[in-house]
Design a protein around this motif. Sequence first.
Motif, PDB file in Angstrom:
ATOM      1  N   LYS A   1      -6.971   8.810   5.962  1.00 37.82           N
ATOM      2  CA  LYS A   1      -5.706   8.612   6.509  1.00 37.82           C
ATOM      3  C   LYS A   1      -5.725   6.907   6.924  1.00 37.82           C
ATOM      4  N   ALA A   2      -6.809   6.492   7.557  1.00 40.51           N
ATOM      5  CA  ALA A   2      -7.100   5.020   7.708  1.00 40.51           C
ATOM      6  C   ALA A   2      -6.720   4.319   6.642  1.00 40.51           C
ATOM      7  N   TYR A   3      -7.612   4.770   5.492  1.00 44.65           N
ATOM      8  CA  TYR A   3      -7.709   4.182   4.284  1.00 44.65           C
ATOM      9  C   TYR A   3      -6.318   3.905   3.752  1.00 44.65           C
ATOM     10  N   ILE A   4      -5.323   5.061   3.879  1.00 48.07           N
ATOM     11  CA  ILE A   4      -4.034   4.881   3.223  1.00 48.07           C
ATOM     12  C   ILE A   4      -3.268   4.115   4.047  1.00 48.07           C
ATOM     13  N   SER A   5      -3.530   4.101   5.264  1.00 50.29           N
ATOM     14  CA  SER A   5      -2.555   3.224   6.182  1.00 50.29           C
ATOM     15  C   SER A   5      -2.857   1.766   5.604  1.00 50.29           C
TER      16      SER A   5
ATOM     17  N   PRO B   1       3.334   3.264  -2.651  1.00 50.69           N
ATOM     18  CA  PRO B   1       2.770   4.433  -3.141  1.00 50.69           C
ATOM     19  C   PRO B   1       1.402   4.613  -3.484  1.00 50.69           C
ATOM     20  N   ILE B   2       0.907   5.616  -3.442  1.00 54.56           N
ATOM     21  CA  ILE B   2      -0.497   5.842  -3.573  1.00 54.56           C
ATOM     22  C   ILE B   2      -0.919   7.483  -4.116  1.00 54.56           C
ATOM     23  N   VAL B   3      -1.931   7.544  -4.654  1.00 54.37           N
ATOM     24  CA  VAL B   3      -2.148   8.837  -5.197  1.00 54.37           C
ATOM     25  C   VAL B   3      -3.334   9.359  -4.534  1.00 54.37           C
ATOM     26  N   VAL B   4      -3.088  10.911  -4.050  1.00 61.02           N
ATOM     27  CA  VAL B   4      -4.093  11.575  -3.456  1.00 61.02           C
ATOM     28  C   VAL B   4      -4.450  12.855  -4.351  1.00 61.02           C
TER      29      VAL B   4
ATOM     30  N   ALA C   1       2.130  10.073  -3.637  1.00 64.57           N
ATOM     31  CA  ALA C   1       2.745   9.870  -2.273  1.00 64.57           C
ATOM     32  C   ALA C   1       3.612   8.469  -2.407  1.00 64.57           C
ATOM     33  N   MET C   2       5.032   8.590  -2.127  1.00 63.64           N
ATOM     34  CA  MET C   2       5.817   7.481  -2.284  1.00 63.64           C
ATOM     35  C   MET C   2       5.900   6.816  -0.912  1.00 63.64           C
ATOM     36  N   THR C   3       5.434   7.725   0.103  1.00 63.36           N
ATOM     37  CA  THR C   3       5.227   7.093   1.634  1.00 63.36           C
ATOM     38  C   THR C   3       3.994   7.276   2.172  1.00 63.36           C
ATOM     39  N   VAL C   4       3.471   6.490   3.215  1.00 61.41           N
ATOM     40  CA  VAL C   4       2.266   6.728   3.907  1.00 61.41           C
ATOM     41  C   VAL C   4       1.943   7.993   4.488  1.00 61.41           C
ATOM     42  N   GLU C   5       3.561   8.467   4.980  1.00 65.04           N
ATOM     43  CA  GLU C   5       3.363   9.893   5.812  1.00 65.04           C
ATOM     44  C   GLU C   5       3.234  11.011   4.674  1.00 65.04           C
ATOM     45  N   GLU C   6       3.879  10.963   3.561  1.00 70.13           N
ATOM     46  CA  GLU C   6       3.678  11.863   2.469  1.00 70.13           C
ATOM     47  C   GLU C   6       2.141  11.877   2.030  1.00 70.13           C
ATOM     48  N   ALA C   7       1.406  10.708   2.068  1.00 70.55           N
ATOM     49  CA  ALA C   7       0.051  10.688   1.642  1.00 70.55           C
ATOM     50  C   ALA C   7      -0.911  11.453   2.713  1.00 70.55           C
ATOM     51  N   HIS C   8      -0.481  11.175   3.967  1.00 71.64           N
ATOM     52  CA  HIS C   8      -1.169  11.864   5.207  1.00 71.64           C
ATOM     53  C   HIS C   8      -1.029  13.534   5.133  1.00 71.64           C
ATOM     54  N   GLN C   9       0.239  13.633   4.806  1.00 72.73           N
ATOM     55  CA  GLN C   9       0.643  15.250   4.623  1.00 72.73           C
ATOM     56  C   GLN C   9      -0.529  15.712   3.523  1.00 72.73           C
ATOM     57  N   ALA C  10      -0.539  14.973   2.595  1.00 70.26           N
ATOM     58  CA  ALA C  10      -1.442  15.437   1.461  1.00 70.26           C
ATOM     59  C   ALA C  10      -2.949  15.786   1.794  1.00 70.26           C
TER      60      ALA C  10
ATOM     61  N   VAL D   1     -10.374  12.393  -3.753  1.00 69.02           N
ATOM     62  CA  VAL D   1     -10.092  10.771  -4.270  1.00 69.02           C
ATOM     63  C   VAL D   1      -8.587  10.386  -4.074  1.00 69.02           C
ATOM     64  N   ILE D   2      -8.570   9.056  -3.285  1.00 66.51           N
ATOM     65  CA  ILE D   2      -7.503   8.281  -3.206  1.00 66.51           C
ATOM     66  C   ILE D   2      -7.421   7.169  -4.072  1.00 66.51           C
ATOM     67  N   GLU D   3      -6.566   6.896  -4.742  1.00 65.21           N
ATOM     68  CA  GLU D   3      -6.620   5.761  -5.772  1.00 65.21           C
ATOM     69  C   GLU D   3      -5.314   5.072  -5.744  1.00 65.21           C
ATOM     70  N   GLU D   4      -5.123   3.865  -6.178  1.00 65.48           N
ATOM     71  CA  GLU D   4      -4.219   3.012  -6.496  1.00 65.48           C
ATOM     72  C   GLU D   4      -2.900   3.750  -7.303  1.00 65.48           C
TER      73      GLU D   4
END
Length: 418
Positions: free
Chosen positions: A130-134, A139-142, A156-165, A183-186
């Motif tokens: 989550k820290a990395y996503i923030s 957008p970011i991909v989980v 994920a189009m928002t940080v919150e959506e990525a955190h939920q994933a 894996v979290i990627e650009e």
Amino acid sequence: MDVLVIGSGGREHMLVKKLNQSDRIKQVYAAPGNGGIATEAICVDIKDDAIEELVAFVKKEAIDWTIVGPETPLTKGIVDVFRREGLKIFGPTQAAAQIEASKDFSKHLMQKYHIPTANYQTFTNSEQAKAYISEQGAPIVVKADGLAAGKGVVVAMTVEEAHQAVEQMLVHNRFGSAGASIVIEEFLEGKEFSLFAFVEGEAVYPMIPARDHKRAFDHDQGPNTGGMGAYAPVPNLDPDHVSFTVESIIKPVAKAMVAEGHPYTGVLYAGLIETKSGVKVIEFNARFGDPETQVVLPLLENDLIQVIEDVTSSIDPKLKWRDQYAIGTVVAATGYPGSYKKDVPLPELSDDSSCYLIHAGTKQGEMGQLVSNGGRVLLVGAIDNTIEKAQTEVYHYLKRFDQTDHFFYRKDIGITES
């Protein structure tokens, strides 16, 4: 010769259809097959990952070749077991299948051998993820590291959506062991396409490019699915991008697998995206992709079993392609990719010479009629000289599904550019 196709989906039905075109084939078997496959092959009630049972069946029936459709038996080492038993099988070893089974393995390989892909980090700790996503933003991909039946990717189009994933995968264990590492990627922007290749060691024989539509609903809306339709070839794809993919992605990956001690045999699937900075890899699969197989193989003029024998004997199969377009649209059960009903009777599937039907989630019902048995039920395909003509034929056939609310299909396959 007798051939066994392992699997029960649309990809496997397409393989059965293609094999049946060969005058070298005496009988095609499928394990376990489906309702549509049963009309064109002998279906055997053995699960696709019941490796010892499959070995016993192949020995008993003196099967000449086994072709593996889905990823699960590959990642469980079916090729290794068959080879130890002296049985001919087409597909990668368990070690080579890691290119699909582990996103981290695949990304590390690409990074090490300078193959273009999205920047990434791998995590097992949710707070660090989550820290990395923030820090990176959206957008970011989980992605779940392991196999999750095509559902382990969240764009994920928002940080919150990525955190939920992250929560779903690492904390709530949504995908079991497949999501124990993520894996979290650009996020990469551009048009996607797929390119398959027959591979034997460092030898690569590319097929024609295809494009599939992953989102459930028209205009690329809704959740990601295993694929709602596809077309091939891709009319507006830059030929230089295809050449780059072969020379700078697929061939180097084949060489890298040899260098790593995991030489690759089988079909390698590259999921790609045309970005402003060039073509990059989204993912690799260790087998024919679904639904792209259902539009690529109908355009292949070669005898498939001959191609497999040539490739595995280090002979150039000299692939030839029809100068036409194929398009296929998936009919799915209402609710897919979430929960949906099974055992729903299908409408009358009359023969139509302008279209071909590929069954995925179907079976014979108690009354002998075809009923649904999965999320993606079947694919309606057509081949014609223009993509527009093929579309018209497909959508004319699909009207019979408009009378029921148990099924749905996208109305824009091949029309909107995904």
